[in-house]
Scaffold this active site. Structure first.
Site, short mmCIF file in Angstrom:
data_model
loop_
_atom_site.label_atom_id
_atom_site.label_comp_id
_atom_site.label_asym_id
_atom_site.label_seq_id
_atom_site.Cartn_x
_atom_site.Cartn_y
_atom_site.Cartn_z
N HIS A 54 -0.39 -9.04 -2.73
CA HIS A 54 -0.69 -7.97 -1.79
C HIS A 54 -0.14 -8.28 -0.40
O HIS A 54 0.27 -7.36 0.33
CB HIS A 54 -2.20 -7.74 -1.71
CG HIS A 54 -2.55 -6.45 -1.02
ND1 HIS A 54 -2.41 -5.22 -1.63
CD2 HIS A 54 -3.00 -6.19 0.24
CE1 HIS A 54 -2.78 -4.26 -0.78
NE2 HIS A 54 -3.15 -4.84 0.35
N LYS B 142 -1.94 4.08 -8.08
CA LYS B 142 -3.39 4.10 -8.02
C LYS B 142 -3.90 5.51 -8.25
O LYS B 142 -3.33 6.48 -7.76
CB LYS B 142 -3.84 3.60 -6.64
CG LYS B 142 -5.29 3.21 -6.54
CD LYS B 142 -5.55 2.58 -5.17
CE LYS B 142 -6.98 2.12 -5.04
NZ LYS B 142 -7.22 1.50 -3.72
N ARG C 87 3.39 -7.30 -0.39
CA ARG C 87 3.45 -5.84 -0.22
C ARG C 87 3.31 -5.49 1.26
O ARG C 87 4.05 -4.65 1.78
CB ARG C 87 2.33 -5.20 -1.05
CG ARG C 87 2.04 -3.72 -0.79
CD ARG C 87 0.97 -3.26 -1.77
NE ARG C 87 0.26 -2.06 -1.35
CZ ARG C 87 0.63 -0.81 -1.62
NH1 ARG C 87 1.75 -0.61 -2.30
NH2 ARG C 87 -0.08 0.22 -1.23
N HIS D 152 0.44 5.61 -0.60
CA HIS D 152 -0.84 5.91 0.03
C HIS D 152 -1.09 7.41 0.00
O HIS D 152 -0.20 8.20 0.33
CB HIS D 152 -0.86 5.43 1.49
CG HIS D 152 -1.01 3.96 1.61
ND1 HIS D 152 -0.62 3.26 2.73
CD2 HIS D 152 -1.50 3.02 0.74
CE1 HIS D 152 -0.87 1.96 2.56
NE2 HIS D 152 -1.41 1.81 1.37
N ARG E 124 2.11 -2.62 -5.70
CA ARG E 124 0.87 -3.31 -6.00
C ARG E 124 1.08 -4.15 -7.25
O ARG E 124 1.92 -3.83 -8.10
CB ARG E 124 -0.26 -2.30 -6.26
CG ARG E 124 -0.56 -1.36 -5.10
CD ARG E 124 -1.67 -0.39 -5.49
NE ARG E 124 -2.03 0.52 -4.40
CZ ARG E 124 -1.50 1.73 -4.21
NH1 ARG E 124 -0.58 2.17 -5.05
NH2 ARG E 124 -1.88 2.49 -3.20
N TYR F 28 -3.28 -0.02 7.46
CA TYR F 28 -2.66 -1.09 6.68
C TYR F 28 -1.60 -1.82 7.48
O TYR F 28 -1.46 -3.03 7.38
CB TYR F 28 -2.04 -0.47 5.43
CG TYR F 28 -1.46 -1.45 4.45
CD1 TYR F 28 -2.28 -2.14 3.57
CD2 TYR F 28 -0.09 -1.66 4.37
CE1 TYR F 28 -1.76 -3.02 2.66
CE2 TYR F 28 0.45 -2.54 3.46
CZ TYR F 28 -0.39 -3.21 2.60
OH TYR F 28 0.14 -4.09 1.69
#
Length: 320
Positions: free
Chosen positions: A241, A176, A244, A267, A152, A276
């Protein structure tokens, strides 16, 4: 109830009591600023933020005036709900007045296939930075890093020189939600990092330095990626993104296991990875070539055109 002091108390509660990350609290602050703007114009005397009629008007405001999609509206309603919880907890709102059960359910928005670069487009972008300059070497390192490890943009900005472990061939990523993970240090990325560091003079701990000598920001990387995509004459809206996503999709196409891609991307849930990623129509056509049905064609007498070769044992079909 919507006063600045009450909202500030909520934000402090979110961080100090609930333990929310600073970025989560920042998102709360942004969402509640939108809520305050709505209230000041459409219902300045509102004394119950959970009131269903007010929320319906709020959703209409978000869709019509702010052009928000369902995902953005859902996030703002989640923030408002957390704020209502706080008001009830602090006895600023009677729990008997809570009308959240009446809030309308948002319909899911149709999924759109995400933008993915093909190999040729990716190579074109990677070739754009002028590696005779320090900024060009920095930019090439960032591009190869995002593409190789699917990072990210926030993770790229938070990288420190001490996170690079050449001995073990891995990079420590602060992901994250405060979750940490290791990603492989690709030899191409390692070479690019060492070439960049050999010409970098800054003493700040962050790996990537701006032109002014400070830590690079997400917005600067977004602008940089967009510029190189335009220079490469790629007719797509390219963002960090999307690079990614391109990394993950290319790995999937090369046969990588979905769980491995989940670990690489950081994730928390495999469900997120499944949403995704996507398989292109071209992939599906290629996959169909390996179906056992193709090996049965000779037995079924379908060596040529299936429609022309097949003769029904029941004669010509005349009706239904």
């Amino acid at each position: 109830m919507n006063s600045e002091s009450t909202i500030q108390d909520f934000l402090e509660f979110a961080q100090m009591v609930r333990g929310c990350r600073p970025k989560t609290a920042e998102a709360y602050a942004i969402d509640l600023k939108v809520w305050k703007t709505f209230c000041s114009v459409h219902c300045p005397q509102v004394d119950n933020p959970s009131k269903a009629k007010v929320v319906v008007d709020y959703i209409r405001y978000l869709r019509v005036e702010r052009k928000n999609a369902s995902a953005a509206i859902g996030r703002k309603l989640a923030t408002l709900s957390a704020f209502v919880d706080f008001l009830i907890l602090m006895e600023l709102l009677d729990s008997k007045m809570d009308e959240r059960e009446k809030w309308p359910k948002l319909l899911d928005t149709p999924e759109r296939l995400p933008v993915v670069l093909d190999n040729k487009e990716m190579q074109s972008i990677l070739a754009m930075p002028d590696t005779t300059t320090i900024l060009g070497r920095r930019d090439r390192t960032i591009l190869t890093l995002i593409y190789s490890a699917g990072l990210r943009v926030s993770e790229v900005c938070s990288l420190k020189t001490t996170d690079i472990n050449r001995k073990d061939g891995r990079i420590l990523i602060s992901g994250k939600g405060g979750r940490e993970r290791y990603v492989p240090l690709d030899p191409t990325v390692d070479e690019a990092i060492q070439e960049y560091l050999s010409s970098r003079s800054s003493s700040i701990p962050e790996l990537f330095v701006s032109k002014k000598g400070g830590a690079l920001t997400p917005r600067a990387i977004q602008f940089m990626v967009k510029k190189y995509a335009e220079d490469a004459q790629i007719d797509k809206q390219v963002t960090p993104h999307k690079l990614r996503h391109t990394c993950a999709t290319h790995l999937l196409q090369e046969g990588a296991h979905l769980v491995s891609i989940q670990k690489l991307l950081g994730h928390k849930s495999l469900t997120t990875t499944q949403i995704y990623l996507h398989i292109t129509i071209a992939d599906l056509k290629e996959l169909s070539k390996h179906h056992p049905m193709h090996k049965m064609r000779a037995q079924l007498g379908l060596m040529g055109n299936p429609v022309q070769s097949f003769q029904s044992p029941y004669g010509t079909k005349t009706g239904t």
